[in-house]
Design a protein around this motif. Sequence first.
Motif, PDB file in Angstrom:
ATOM      1  N   ILE A 158       8.917  15.021  -1.612  1.00 18.39           N
ATOM      2  CA  ILE A 158       8.397  14.114  -0.587  1.00 18.39           C
ATOM      3  C   ILE A 158       9.452  13.964   0.513  1.00 18.39           C
ATOM      4  O   ILE A 158      10.590  13.579   0.244  1.00 18.39           O
ATOM      5  CB  ILE A 158       8.070  12.730  -1.192  1.00 18.39           C
ATOM      6  CG1 ILE A 158       7.070  12.874  -2.341  1.00 18.39           C
ATOM      7  CG2 ILE A 158       7.536  11.799  -0.112  1.00 18.39           C
ATOM      8  CD1 ILE A 158       5.732  13.429  -1.930  1.00 18.39           C
ATOM      9  N   PRO A 159       9.100  14.261   1.780  1.00 19.73           N
ATOM     10  CA  PRO A 159      10.044  14.067   2.889  1.00 19.73           C
ATOM     11  C   PRO A 159      10.510  12.618   2.949  1.00 19.73           C
ATOM     12  O   PRO A 159       9.717  11.680   2.781  1.00 19.73           O
ATOM     13  CB  PRO A 159       9.219  14.438   4.117  1.00 19.73           C
ATOM     14  CG  PRO A 159       8.132  15.311   3.604  1.00 19.73           C
ATOM     15  CD  PRO A 159       7.809  14.808   2.235  1.00 19.73           C
ATOM     16  N   THR A 160      11.797  12.454   3.230  1.00 19.07           N
ATOM     17  CA  THR A 160      12.414  11.128   3.166  1.00 19.07           C
ATOM     18  C   THR A 160      13.353  10.933   4.345  1.00 19.07           C
ATOM     19  O   THR A 160      14.022  11.866   4.791  1.00 19.07           O
ATOM     20  CB  THR A 160      13.207  10.972   1.858  1.00 19.07           C
ATOM     21  OG1 THR A 160      12.334  11.239   0.751  1.00 19.07           O
ATOM     22  CG2 THR A 160      13.772   9.583   1.717  1.00 19.07           C
ATOM     23  N   MET A 161      13.413   9.705   4.802  1.00 14.52           N
ATOM     24  CA  MET A 161      14.303   9.345   5.898  1.00 14.52           C
ATOM     25  C   MET A 161      14.910   7.978   5.579  1.00 14.52           C
ATOM     26  O   MET A 161      14.221   7.097   5.069  1.00 14.52           O
ATOM     27  CB  MET A 161      13.497   9.288   7.199  1.00 14.52           C
ATOM     28  CG  MET A 161      14.314   9.235   8.468  1.00 14.52           C
ATOM     29  SD  MET A 161      13.227   9.197   9.921  1.00 14.52           S
ATOM     30  CE  MET A 161      12.532  10.856   9.866  1.00 14.52           C
ATOM     31  N   ILE A 162      16.176   7.797   5.846  1.00 19.28           N
ATOM     32  CA  ILE A 162      16.803   6.487   5.711  1.00 19.28           C
ATOM     33  C   ILE A 162      17.607   6.192   6.970  1.00 19.28           C
ATOM     34  O   ILE A 162      17.853   7.083   7.796  1.00 19.28           O
ATOM     35  CB  ILE A 162      17.712   6.387   4.460  1.00 19.28           C
ATOM     36  CG1 ILE A 162      18.871   7.395   4.538  1.00 19.28           C
ATOM     37  CG2 ILE A 162      16.914   6.583   3.191  1.00 19.28           C
ATOM     38  CD1 ILE A 162      19.875   7.217   3.396  1.00 19.28           C
ATOM     39  N   ASN A 190      -2.065  -0.911  -6.498  1.00 22.65           N
ATOM     40  CA  ASN A 190      -1.007  -0.776  -5.500  1.00 22.65           C
ATOM     41  C   ASN A 190      -0.143  -2.032  -5.489  1.00 22.65           C
ATOM     42  O   ASN A 190       0.464  -2.376  -4.480  1.00 22.65           O
ATOM     43  CB  ASN A 190      -1.643  -0.555  -4.116  1.00 22.65           C
ATOM     44  CG  ASN A 190      -0.641  -0.075  -3.074  1.00 22.65           C
ATOM     45  OD1 ASN A 190       0.376   0.523  -3.402  1.00 22.65           O
ATOM     46  ND2 ASN A 190      -0.931  -0.348  -1.812  1.00 22.65           N
ATOM     47  N   GLN A 191      -0.087  -2.731  -6.635  1.00 18.26           N
ATOM     48  CA  GLN A 191       0.672  -3.981  -6.680  1.00 18.26           C
ATOM     49  C   GLN A 191       2.175  -3.737  -6.794  1.00 18.26           C
ATOM     50  O   GLN A 191       2.962  -4.678  -6.697  1.00 18.26           O
ATOM     51  CB  GLN A 191       0.189  -4.860  -7.823  1.00 18.26           C
ATOM     52  CG  GLN A 191       0.336  -4.271  -9.214  1.00 18.26           C
ATOM     53  CD  GLN A 191      -0.253  -5.164 -10.282  1.00 18.26           C
ATOM     54  OE1 GLN A 191       0.185  -6.303 -10.485  1.00 18.26           O
ATOM     55  NE2 GLN A 191      -1.283  -4.666 -10.963  1.00 18.26           N
ATOM     56  N   GLU A 192       2.555  -2.494  -7.006  1.00 24.11           N
ATOM     57  CA  GLU A 192       3.959  -2.096  -6.927  1.00 24.11           C
ATOM     58  C   GLU A 192       3.995  -0.632  -6.496  1.00 24.11           C
ATOM     59  O   GLU A 192       3.048   0.121  -6.722  1.00 24.11           O
ATOM     60  CB  GLU A 192       4.681  -2.300  -8.256  1.00 24.11           C
ATOM     61  CG  GLU A 192       3.913  -1.869  -9.488  1.00 24.11           C
ATOM     62  CD  GLU A 192       3.916  -0.367  -9.731  1.00 24.11           C
ATOM     63  OE1 GLU A 192       2.972   0.147 -10.347  1.00 24.11           O
ATOM     64  OE2 GLU A 192       4.872   0.310  -9.269  1.00 24.11           O
ATOM     65  N   PHE A 193       5.070  -0.264  -5.793  1.00 17.96           N
ATOM     66  CA  PHE A 193       5.165   1.113  -5.309  1.00 17.96           C
ATOM     67  C   PHE A 193       6.632   1.481  -5.119  1.00 17.96           C
ATOM     68  O   PHE A 193       7.525   0.608  -5.117  1.00 17.96           O
ATOM     69  CB  PHE A 193       4.373   1.295  -4.004  1.00 17.96           C
ATOM     70  CG  PHE A 193       4.865   0.467  -2.843  1.00 17.96           C
ATOM     71  CD1 PHE A 193       5.681   1.019  -1.858  1.00 17.96           C
ATOM     72  CD2 PHE A 193       4.486  -0.863  -2.709  1.00 17.96           C
ATOM     73  CE1 PHE A 193       6.118   0.262  -0.787  1.00 17.96           C
ATOM     74  CE2 PHE A 193       4.928  -1.635  -1.640  1.00 17.96           C
ATOM     75  CZ  PHE A 193       5.741  -1.066  -0.675  1.00 17.96           C
ATOM     76  N   LEU A 194       6.869   2.757  -4.946  1.00 16.02           N
ATOM     77  CA  LEU A 194       8.228   3.260  -4.783  1.00 16.02           C
ATOM     78  C   LEU A 194       8.639   3.270  -3.312  1.00 16.02           C
ATOM     79  O   LEU A 194       7.835   3.552  -2.423  1.00 16.02           O
ATOM     80  CB  LEU A 194       8.340   4.684  -5.331  1.00 16.02           C
ATOM     81  CG  LEU A 194       8.297   4.853  -6.850  1.00 16.02           C
ATOM     82  CD1 LEU A 194       8.250   6.334  -7.210  1.00 16.02           C
ATOM     83  CD2 LEU A 194       9.490   4.181  -7.520  1.00 16.02           C
ATOM     84  N   ILE A 195       9.911   2.955  -3.077  1.00 14.23           N
ATOM     85  CA  ILE A 195      10.547   3.174  -1.786  1.00 14.23           C
ATOM     86  C   ILE A 195      11.862   3.891  -2.035  1.00 14.23           C
ATOM     87  O   ILE A 195      12.329   3.990  -3.189  1.00 14.23           O
ATOM     88  CB  ILE A 195      10.806   1.857  -1.027  1.00 14.23           C
ATOM     89  CG1 ILE A 195      11.844   0.992  -1.781  1.00 14.23           C
ATOM     90  CG2 ILE A 195       9.522   1.092  -0.786  1.00 14.23           C
ATOM     91  CD1 ILE A 195      12.366  -0.182  -0.972  1.00 14.23           C
ATOM     92  N   VAL A 196      12.454   4.422  -0.997  1.00 11.45           N
ATOM     93  CA  VAL A 196      13.824   4.910  -1.065  1.00 11.45           C
ATOM     94  C   VAL A 196      14.687   3.881  -0.358  1.00 11.45           C
ATOM     95  O   VAL A 196      14.477   3.574   0.820  1.00 11.45           O
ATOM     96  CB  VAL A 196      13.965   6.297  -0.419  1.00 11.45           C
ATOM     97  CG1 VAL A 196      15.430   6.710  -0.377  1.00 11.45           C
ATOM     98  CG2 VAL A 196      13.155   7.336  -1.196  1.00 11.45           C
ATOM     99  N   SER A 197      15.637   3.305  -1.069  1.00  9.27           N
ATOM    100  CA  SER A 197      16.431   2.193  -0.563  1.00  9.27           C
ATOM    101  C   SER A 197      17.373   2.643   0.543  1.00  9.27           C
ATOM    102  O   SER A 197      17.517   3.844   0.819  1.00  9.27           O
ATOM    103  CB  SER A 197      17.233   1.565  -1.700  1.00  9.27           C
ATOM    104  OG  SER A 197      18.274   2.448  -2.101  1.00  9.27           O
TER     105      SER A 197
END
Length: 822
Positions: free
Chosen positions: A547-551, A300-307
């Motif tokens: 994957i549900p996403t919110m920004i 888990n040393q890197e993971f995805l996010i939505v910017s």
Amino acid sequence: MSHSNLNKSKISLAIAATLGLSMPAIAQDQAEENNKKNDSFETIVVTGSPGGRTQIESAVAVTSVDAEMIKDFQPSSEAEVFRMIPGIQVAGTSGPGGNSNIAVRGLPVATGGSPFVQIQEDGLPTVLFGDIQFGNNDYWTRFDASVDRVEGVRGGTAGTFTSQAPGAIINYISNYGEIEGGFVKLTTGLGYDENRVDFRYGGPAGNTVNFHLGGYMKSGKGPLDAGYNVSESFQLKGNLTKFLADDVSYIRFLFKVADTQEPNYTGAPALASYSGNKIDNVKPFPGFDGRSQSNYSIHNQEFLIVSRQGDLERVKMSGITTQALSLGNELHFEFADGIVLDNKLRWTDMSGGFTAPFLNATPTSGVIGSEVNGATVAEIRYANGPQAGDVYNKEFLNNNTNVRTNIRDIGSFVNDLTLSKEFDFAGDIFTVRAGYFFMNQDIAMDWHTNRTFSELSGDDPAMLDLFDDAGNQLTANGIAGFNDNWGSCCARDYDLSYTNTAPYVSLDYDTELMTLDASIRRETVDASGWTYAGGASFMTDIDGISIPTMIGNGSSEKLNYSVSYDSWTVGGLYKLNENNSLFARTSRGGRFNGDRQTVSGKIEADGSLNQVGQTAAVDFVNQSEIGIKHRGDVLGGYYTFELTLLQGDFKQSTFELSATRCPGGAGGCVIDAKYESTGAEVLGSLRVGDFSLVGNATFTDAQKQAAGSTDWVRADGIPDLIYTVSSSYDVTEQVRVGLNVTGQSDSIDGAGNEYPASMTFGGHIAYSPTENLEFTIQGYNLTDEFDLRGNGGLVQSSSSQTVISGAPAIGRTMKASVSVKF
């Protein structure tokens, strides 16, 4: 004080003791003279009070901790340094990155951070507010070789000599190169991967110029082995002082460059016995020993996010990162007519990030059968690691967020100008001091709190994927949702600016027998900027999995308001004689509730505060204290003793972003409560020959009254007693040994569960074959105590065992170092 001066004083004391066999009067005079040179009561107080007075002459509760004391204590985190200052109550177990909750004098931290404590460098705040969300003030300051001492002032003048600090000021004071010299020190972990270099050098650069450079570099996986380098840090600080023609006035230039990455430890599970709300017999959880393991993992040393722009972005699990460049200037000028001008300014370009694997142990059975993303969870499998694809059948898992907070800008400009004038009335001195403080603080961040599932393990935990009964995958590498773990409140994007202006005046009357002082400060804080909460959910495709996403593109606020309030204090000190003084003080200090006002229903459409927001904008702290300062000679050495009795209360209304403290576990809520506390602070030191001892203790009875209730209950997170004792003994001219202990009594969590008292021991042994070379071995938590230091959370209780969570102190840790002085 330099090592050479300490050695000289010890030799002088030994000579005096020897001569005392035939010349006791001469020996006593010599001992008293050396005691005075080494006496901490003779340190000039420069923080949060009128200047020019020693500690024993100052009508404030103040403590100075020098670099040598901190080095011997070997704190495991920045906040653990503060446990050496009486009145400061902090667990110190969050790790070297920071994010500690720093309470003071029994005034609890209602949500997070340090709402009543300001951390300074050379007399100016590093950040304006101590409890900036995901930007606590202990992120931005690092104790290193550039620091001469750390000075802590509690109560009273802390609220009138600076802004946003009615509880305490903790000031990191630099070495300014008054004495030529320096050192290089290399430190390595024994049995774990961590290496550090500390360095400093300073001294005269001419007849009227002094300079100093100092800093450190650090790299490694840390004592809680993360499997990859979680520490990658560098800091360099320097200053240049030019004395003017009168040899008293000076101009000083300062700079700091920092690029740090350090872990923030978010806790570990543990086993315990549980009876009648009392937790006892705490011990490590099988497979996850929080003394030597953490939730950081190579899987888990890197993971995805939505910017914030809505794009997929891969980020490092880098803990707390800071990047800073600051340039400062000080001017001290004494005019011929006795008027003294002091001006301090600093410009700081600063940013960073908070990226950590939060921990919440929960029964696996509670996830099976629950609904996730519109489907019922039927099975859980390892998403990566050596067991990838296998069914996960452990009893517990971690369902807390991977959080990434991008701190785009937390820069500032601060200036503090004072003019003072002394008037002599037949030997009595009356001083008038007027000042003007200005600070502009920017806070720009975007938050990314993924709903995440992972293995509950301290050995490189793997991510977990969820599946429905038809075999459909509901998560992507453990991620069930982007930016939506705490709901729409916290898929946040904002760019805020706060401008704090504060004129202040102090009056000070000093006679041969007593001092009286009063000061008042008028704060005005102007808020501007914008915030966006999370908008409508949409889907992001990850390898065919939606994957549900919110920004942060939902409801917005535009800030445009101003708040003004007053802080004041009155105090005095009576000089019984040169070795004894009594002081008393009463005060009312305010602190502005900054970015925690946002996204909480307190701001109107036109940017103003509604009635709730106006009430919650300022938290006032009322304090009264009375104290004694005493010193004396004993066994050819000397001792000092301070006792301060205190009482305080405050009311707070603030926004809590997570479900941790919100009623019913709902993310995002306003917490209202009243608090009051009575207690005492004790600080003592002893130096006899080659032996020295310093210790402090804080006693408090802290109470809390929730909104709508008439009952006062014990405040959570505040132990009745917290203490630290450190000792050192020169066995020979070449060998020095030391032992220290830090501990506290029991405390409770927000649910009223009581956690046991605890203590940890540390020690060091140093060998100096020559005057300039030293080898040292230091040990932390020598008995390997499972020291939880306060509240955690109840995960599951049963007749056979209870599972809890909390943040234990690091277990037995050894370091070796070599230093060369020059």
